[in-house]
Write an enzyme that holds these catalytic residues in place. Structure first.
Site, PDB file in Angstrom:
ATOM      1  N   LYS A  58      -9.879 -11.723  -2.762  1.00 60.42           N
ATOM      2  CA  LYS A  58      -9.657 -11.961  -1.336  1.00 60.42           C
ATOM      3  C   LYS A  58      -9.636 -10.596  -0.635  1.00 60.42           C
ATOM      4  CE  LYS A  58      -6.517 -11.897   1.642  1.00 60.42           C
ATOM      5  NZ  LYS A  58      -7.287 -11.494   2.832  1.00 60.42           N
ATOM      6  N   GLU A  87      -0.586  -1.606  -5.910  1.00 60.27           N
ATOM      7  CA  GLU A  87      -0.821  -0.272  -5.342  1.00 60.27           C
ATOM      8  C   GLU A  87      -0.392  -0.351  -3.892  1.00 60.27           C
ATOM      9  OE1 GLU A  87      -1.638   2.316  -6.937  1.00 60.27           O
ATOM     10  OE2 GLU A  87      -2.270   1.410  -8.821  1.00 60.27           O
ATOM     11  N   CYS A 102      -3.765   5.593   1.838  1.00 62.04           N
ATOM     12  CA  CYS A 102      -2.454   5.462   1.185  1.00 62.04           C
ATOM     13  C   CYS A 102      -1.971   6.801   0.648  1.00 62.04           C
ATOM     14  CB  CYS A 102      -2.543   4.440   0.064  1.00 62.04           C
ATOM     15  SG  CYS A 102      -3.860   4.815  -1.096  1.00 62.04           S
ATOM     16  N   GLU A 137       5.574   4.817   6.793  1.00 63.75           N
ATOM     17  CA  GLU A 137       4.136   5.062   6.627  1.00 63.75           C
ATOM     18  C   GLU A 137       3.441   4.725   7.938  1.00 63.75           C
ATOM     19  OE1 GLU A 137       1.814   2.268   4.283  1.00 63.75           O
ATOM     20  OE2 GLU A 137       0.752   3.973   3.393  1.00 63.75           O
TER      21      GLU A 137
END
Ligand code: NAD
Length: 481
Positions: A175, A250, A284, A384
């Site tokens: 997906k 992750e 990331c 973040e």
């Protein structure tokens, strides 16, 4: 939506509409205009895709690793032949500069070849035990692997997961993120052309909650490989527990770039901005906290800001562009909100943080921003941002540098700049992060494990470690007594 479907789901080797006939629009973030209409999968499509993967597994999982490796090599060759087409899709869908997209394709091909060659070199052992006989271990595929991926490096991240999963003998239902499904749909067609069985790789774009949720809940899926935010990853881990799925995650990061006064400050100032601003900060691994020794802070900030201000922000298809737009208007709004919060909490903008306007007006562009006068407790240093913003945080001693770098719930990536060899090793070992580059921005290699400490994830991608996470380990004892 009533627009004609131009991009179908890929289930059992066939492109087609979704069972419920729904579709969604994908935009070009550089212009804010229509790029494609994509079939939107629902729960019924996930069930069909998993059933196709179960069927394909009977054939693919039974092949010898040598045979699977040959097919994977053919797949790599086909991706190489279509690399420019795939790079252009990535460039238009993500807004990634074409030069970066070509670099991504190069890694994608290397990763497929790595696992094509690795899979017949990854096997069990014979083990001495106290009884007469032979005790041995086997590496066996898990079965159907469900993959859920983000929008920032859509094909590269999907391929990090798909290549080892397939090479190990699993079949896959992927997906992709709804914002960026185009490149992986084309890539999956090439897998079928390479000779993978129909249903070995299925792609079901659609909303995370329903399509991703159905994949995570499905009893015939043995493993979920997820890349995305820590919040969604935590929910996936909870949901996967119900059927005891294997899970690799992750997740997010708030990585540090630690610079000591003995570093080559000119080099750091010229290179380090690209460890944050590449892909418009939507990375990331972005080293979004610049933790610098106070004695060289002013010099470094001046050099760093000069490099940042000179970054060529522009249309992604132009070869000279270094930074394209953000993925969406919403993501840009979020980042602008973070900058405003930073200023309200006492930070100061040295450069950037504004929209370029002119020819770039209609796209989701934002100039890379350097924030000074930040403390590690401010929102911009803790959360973040996932955009082109770096926060400069000073330190005085080595102990302080390590403490600040580690004072975050995340632990994904990082850089360390110092010419003192003993300090390189000392600080590298003390930093609680999964991946670290010393005197370089580079820390990701096909052959090296990649993955986070703390809330940045569980499990490793790349290298031989990805094969461990895509196999079961069986123990067999044959008695000769
Ligand atoms: P996201 O977590 O919002 O979405 C990731 C994927 O999960 C998408 O495909 C989404 O549709 C799906 N999803 C959302 N809700 C779900 C649910 N309830 N169940 C199942 N699936 C669901 O992340 P994003 O905004 O697409 O990507 C940005 C995030 O990804 C950042 O936090 C970034 O750090 C992280 N990321 C991590 C790595 C890494 O390797 N550690 C790499 C790239 C991105």
């Amino acid at each position: 939506m009533s627009t004609t479907v131009t991009e179908g789901l890929l289930i059992a080797g066939e492109r087609g509409e979704a069972a419920e006939g729904r579709s969604f629009e994908v935009l070009n973030p550089a212009t804010g205009t229509h790029l494609a209409t994509v079939a939107e999968a629902g729960v019924e499509d996930v069930n069909r895709a998993v059933a196709a993967a179960v069927t394909a597994y009977q054939q693919w999982g039974a092949l010898s690793p040598v045979t699977r490796g040959r097919t994977m090599h053919r797949f790599a060759n086909l991706v190489e032949e279509h690399a420019e087409q795939l790079a252009l899709l990535e460039c238009r869908n993500v807004g990634m500069p074409i030069s970066d997209a070509r670099g991504q394709l190069s890694m994608i091909i290397d990763v497929i070849r790595y696992y094509a060659g690795a899979v017949d070199k990854f096997f069990g052992n014979t083990v001495p035990v106290e009884r007469e006989g032979v005790a041995m271990t086997f590496r066996e595929p898990i079965g159907v692997v469900g993959l859920i991926t983000p929008w920032n490096f859509p094909l590269n991240i999907a391929n990090w997961k798909i290549a080892p999963a397939l090479a190990a003998g699993n079949t896959v239902v992927l997906k992709p993120a709804s914002l960026t499904p185009l490149s992986v749909l084309r890539y999956a067609e090439l897998a079928a052309e390479a000779g993978l069985p129909a249903g070995a790789l299925n792609v079901v774009p659609g909303p995370g909650g329903t399509v991703g949720g159905a994949l995570v809940a499905h009893p015939d899926v043995g493993k979920i490989g997820f890349t995305g935010s820590t919040e969604v990853g935590a929910g996936i881990a909870r949901a996967a527990a119900a059927t005891i799925k294997r899970v690799t995650l992750e997740l997010g990061g708030k990585s540090a770039c630690v610079v000591f006064e003995d570093a080559d400050i000119e080099k750091v100032g010229a290179l380090a901005p690209f460890a944050v601003f590449e892909n418009c900060g939507q990375d990331c691994c972005a080293r979004s906290r610049l933790i610098v020794q106070r004695s060289v802070k002013d010099e470094l900030v001046e050099r760093y800001a000069a490099t940042t201000a000179a970054i060529r922000v522009g249309m992604p298809e132009l070869p000279e562009t270094q930074v394209g737009p953000m993925i969406s208007a919403g993501q840009r709004d979020t980042v602008e909100g973070y900058i405003a919060t930073g200023l309200a909490e006492g930070a100061r903008i040295v450069t950037g943080g504004d929209r370029p306007g002119g020819d770039l007006e209609s796209g989701f562009f934002l100039r890379p921003a350097v924030l000074e006068d930040v403390t590690n407790q401010m929102t911009v240093a803790r959360e973040e941002i996932f955009g082109p913003v770096v926060s400069v945080i000073p330190f005085d001693t080595e102990e302080q540098a390590i403490a600040i770098a580690n004072d975050t719930p995340y632990g994904l990536s990082g850089s360390l700049w110092t010419r003192d060899g003993a300090r390189q090793l000392r600080v590298a070992r003390a930093m609680r992060t999964g991946v670290l580059g010393v005197n370089t921005n580079s820390s990701v290699f096909v052959q090296m494990p990649f993955g986070g400490y703390k809330q940045s994830g569980v499990g490793k991608e790349l290298g031989m470690h990805a094969l461990e996470h895509n196999t079961e380990l069986k123990s067999v004892f044959i008695s000769t007594e």
